[in-house]
Scaffold this active site. Structure first.
Site, mmCIF file in Angstrom:
data_model
loop_
_atom_site.group_PDB
_atom_site.id
_atom_site.type_symbol
_atom_site.label_atom_id
_atom_site.label_comp_id
_atom_site.label_asym_id
_atom_site.label_seq_id
_atom_site.Cartn_x
_atom_site.Cartn_y
_atom_site.Cartn_z
ATOM 1 N N GLY A 112 1.451 -2.220 -7.784
ATOM 2 C CA GLY A 112 2.214 -1.103 -8.332
ATOM 3 C C GLY A 112 2.638 -0.017 -7.372
ATOM 4 N N GLU A 165 -3.137 -6.555 -5.949
ATOM 5 C CA GLU A 165 -2.021 -7.524 -6.053
ATOM 6 C C GLU A 165 -0.722 -6.793 -5.818
ATOM 7 O OE1 GLU A 165 -2.193 -8.392 -10.199
ATOM 8 O OE2 GLU A 165 -3.954 -9.649 -10.077
ATOM 9 N N ARG A 183 6.081 -5.284 -4.453
ATOM 10 C CA ARG A 183 7.176 -4.455 -3.936
ATOM 11 C C ARG A 183 6.856 -3.797 -2.595
ATOM 12 N NH1 ARG A 183 10.647 -1.761 -7.668
ATOM 13 N NH2 ARG A 183 8.951 -1.949 -9.148
ATOM 14 N N ARG A 190 18.638 -4.535 -10.980
ATOM 15 C CA ARG A 190 17.838 -3.298 -11.099
ATOM 16 C C ARG A 190 18.668 -2.072 -11.499
ATOM 17 N NH1 ARG A 190 15.008 -1.097 -7.863
ATOM 18 N NH2 ARG A 190 13.191 -0.849 -9.214
ATOM 19 N N TYR A 224 17.233 -0.646 -14.937
ATOM 20 C CA TYR A 224 16.374 0.548 -14.860
ATOM 21 C C TYR A 224 17.129 1.775 -14.355
ATOM 22 C CZ TYR A 224 13.284 -3.512 -14.068
ATOM 23 O OH TYR A 224 12.679 -4.728 -14.115
ATOM 24 N N CYS A 272 31.598 -9.565 -15.928
ATOM 25 C CA CYS A 272 32.314 -8.920 -17.035
ATOM 26 C C CYS A 272 31.380 -8.119 -17.928
ATOM 27 C CB CYS A 272 33.047 -9.990 -17.835
ATOM 28 S SG CYS A 272 34.134 -10.925 -16.785
ATOM 29 N N GLU A 273 30.831 -7.062 -17.404
ATOM 30 C CA GLU A 273 29.937 -6.155 -18.131
ATOM 31 C C GLU A 273 30.110 -4.769 -17.527
ATOM 32 O OE1 GLU A 273 27.304 -6.812 -20.386
ATOM 33 O OE2 GLU A 273 27.343 -8.998 -20.300
ATOM 34 N N TYR A 284 12.218 -8.024 -6.377
ATOM 35 C CA TYR A 284 12.858 -7.968 -7.693
ATOM 36 C C TYR A 284 14.388 -7.946 -7.595
ATOM 37 C CZ TYR A 284 8.037 -6.805 -8.700
ATOM 38 O OH TYR A 284 6.663 -6.831 -8.755
HETATM 39 N N1 LLP Z 1 0.200 -7.608 -10.801
HETATM 40 C C1 LLP Z 1 0.722 -7.747 -12.040
HETATM 41 C C2 LLP Z 1 -0.120 -8.230 -13.129
HETATM 42 C C3 LLP Z 1 2.067 -7.411 -12.281
HETATM 43 O O1 LLP Z 1 2.570 -7.551 -13.506
HETATM 44 C C4 LLP Z 1 2.873 -6.947 -11.205
HETATM 45 C C5 LLP Z 1 4.275 -6.600 -11.425
HETATM 46 C C6 LLP Z 1 2.280 -6.835 -9.920
HETATM 47 C C7 LLP Z 1 0.952 -7.167 -9.767
HETATM 48 C C8 LLP Z 1 3.052 -6.370 -8.724
HETATM 49 O O2 LLP Z 1 3.531 -5.091 -8.872
HETATM 50 P P1 LLP Z 1 4.255 -4.335 -7.639
HETATM 51 O O3 LLP Z 1 3.217 -4.136 -6.558
HETATM 52 O O4 LLP Z 1 5.354 -5.193 -7.168
HETATM 53 O O5 LLP Z 1 4.709 -3.084 -8.232
HETATM 54 N N2 LLP Z 1 11.250 -5.798 -12.110
HETATM 55 C C9 LLP Z 1 10.661 -4.484 -11.918
HETATM 56 C C10 LLP Z 1 9.210 -4.566 -11.504
HETATM 57 C C11 LLP Z 1 8.343 -5.337 -12.491
HETATM 58 C C12 LLP Z 1 6.917 -5.463 -12.055
HETATM 59 C C13 LLP Z 1 6.200 -6.452 -12.912
HETATM 60 N N3 LLP Z 1 4.832 -6.637 -12.575
HETATM 61 C C14 LLP Z 1 11.509 -3.729 -10.907
HETATM 62 O O6 LLP Z 1 12.489 -4.276 -10.406
HETATM 63 O O7 LLP Z 1 11.257 -2.560 -10.648
#
Ligand code: LLP
Length: 415
Positions: free
Chosen positions: A238, A275, A278, A314, A318, A344-345, A372
């Protein structure tokens, strides 16, 4: 990372972006392996030890070469589908380095991951616990599981990616948590090893992460009272990145504060996993796109480019902001444009109100597309998925070929 300009020409790790566009066409994804190495090393050095490991969240970018690069650096892998599982297995990762998260694992997915013998399944509901117990019994295997709790913490991020709030589908809420752990603990064919949470994505301050650790400490104490012992804490991912003046903590600051909060809360004896997706790959990636048309006779000015929401959803999903710059800087006057794709959006925009000096045929480069972007792409409007290129040791390598027209309908059947 940011792109570098030399004599007004854009380079990534010393390679001219214009040359890559010429060799591979546009749109195309370009990644910097240096940036991925740098990020992984930074978090690994500030966080990891015998008991603490960095896992990479495959959903951020599942390209096999990127997974391989991270595997070679010692990453574990957080997966959410059979597809991600098979990708990680394909590059030769040992199953004990794989953790499986996600609310909707199918029977087939559970069977496959048990057969491979992965490290742990992160379970998100009672009915999933029951299903895994039943399948394990049938297979005659004892399956290691962690339970994902929903600590009801607001990470201060976009509501679509704030997964640690009780109103979301994720994890088991605090009210039912002891019941779920007790249930899992009693199952002969489950080995309850841990607790797991993931409070959201693009989190821009350290406090929510600290708050979550404090909350988990309380949960563990409560579990102890019910005679439940675990030895793994999976803290999810996250950490946010800098898209535009975001004052995000560095990976080093993140690693140190997590470690400090772990010690302050007397959790040092636990195995700990983070985990991240990004923050490891997000700023390593770019999309290069060509201006097909310039439209200045509408209420707004538009640059219509050959990349679209099918490559980078994205902004549409968002309202996300990605930096857009010309590949070759010119001295011509800049004017305000919406940079839009051919889909076309009305939501098919990559950036709104951007000051640019751009002419038909010019190349633009979009930043922070390592996470992403390609992983969320689609074939909408029957558009072909672009190639992916990585720069390694000052050279460009193709790591995914451009899709072909025949790939588009290769699985379709004409009746
Ligand atoms: N662990 C779990 C259980 C998750 O669901 C996620 C991301 C991560 C780890 C990794 O999170 P990160 O470190 O990448 O923030 N599509 C969205 C982001 C969706 C994240 C979903 N889960 C975007 O483009 O901002």
């Amino acid at each position: 990372m940011s792109i570098e300009y030399n004599n007004n020409e854009c380079f990534i790790d010393g390679v001219p972006v214009q040359k890559i566009a010429k060799d591979y066409g546009t749109p195309c994804f370009i990644y910097s392996s240096n940036e991925i190495y740098k990020n992984f090393n930074e978090i690994n050095e500030s966080f990891s030890n015998e008991k603490r490991k960095v896992f990479y969240s495959v959903k951020a970018n599942p390209n096999l070469s990127i997974l391989k690069l991270l595997a070679d650096m010692g990453a574990g892998f957080d997966i959410v589908s059979i597809g991600e599982l098979e990708r990680v297995i394909k590059i030769g990762v040992s199953p004990e380095k794989i953790i499986y998260s996600g609310v909707g694992k199918s029977e087939e997915e559970i069977i496959r991951s048990i057969e491979y013998g992965i490290y742990c399944l992160n379970v998100e509901s009672f009915s999933e616990l029951q299903r895994i117990a039943k399948i394990s019994e049938k297979l005659g295997k004892i399956t290691p599981v962690s339970i994902r709790v929903n600590p009801n913490i607001d990470p201060g991020s976009h509501e679509f990616i704030s997964t640690g709030l009780e109103s979301t589908k994720f994890g088991i809420n605090l009210k039912n948590m002891v019941k779920a752990f007790s249930f899992a603990n009693e199952q002969t064919f489950l080995n309850l090893i841990g607790i797991d949470y993931h409070i959201g994505s693009q989190i821009e301050s350290l406090e929510p992460f600290q708050e979550a650790i404090i909350s988990v400490k309380k949960i563990i104490n409560e579990l102890k009272k019910s005679g439940i012992k675990i030895d793994l804490i999976d803290m999810g991912g996250g950490l946010g990145i800098n898209y535009k003046n975001n004052k995000t903590p560095t990976l080093k600051q993140f690693g140190s504060i997590i470690n400090k909060t772990i010690s302050d809360n007397d959790l040092s004896s636990y195995n700990i996993i983070i985990e991240l997706g990004r923050s490891i790959v997000g700023n390593s990636g770019f999309i290069v796109t060509k201006a097909e048309y310039i439209k200045t006779d509408s209420e707004k000015n538009f640059v219509i480019v050959d990349a679209g929401m099918d490559n980078l959803i994205r902004p549409a999903l968002y309202g996300a902001w990605h930096d857009i710059q010309p590949v070759i800087r010119s001295k011509e006057k800049e004017i305000l444009y919406d940079v839009v794709g051919p889909v076309c959006e009305c939501t098919d925009f990559l950036g709104k109100d951007r000051l640019l000096s751009v002419n038909q045929g010019d190349l633009l480069i979009i930043s922070s597309c390592g996470a992403y972007a390609s992983s969320m792409e689609s074939n909408y409007n029957s558009r072909l998925r672009p190639p992916e290129i990585i720069i390694k040791n000052g050279k460009a390598f193709e790591i995914r070929k451009k899709e072909k027209i025949e790939d588009l309908f290769s699985r379709e059947i004409i009746l």
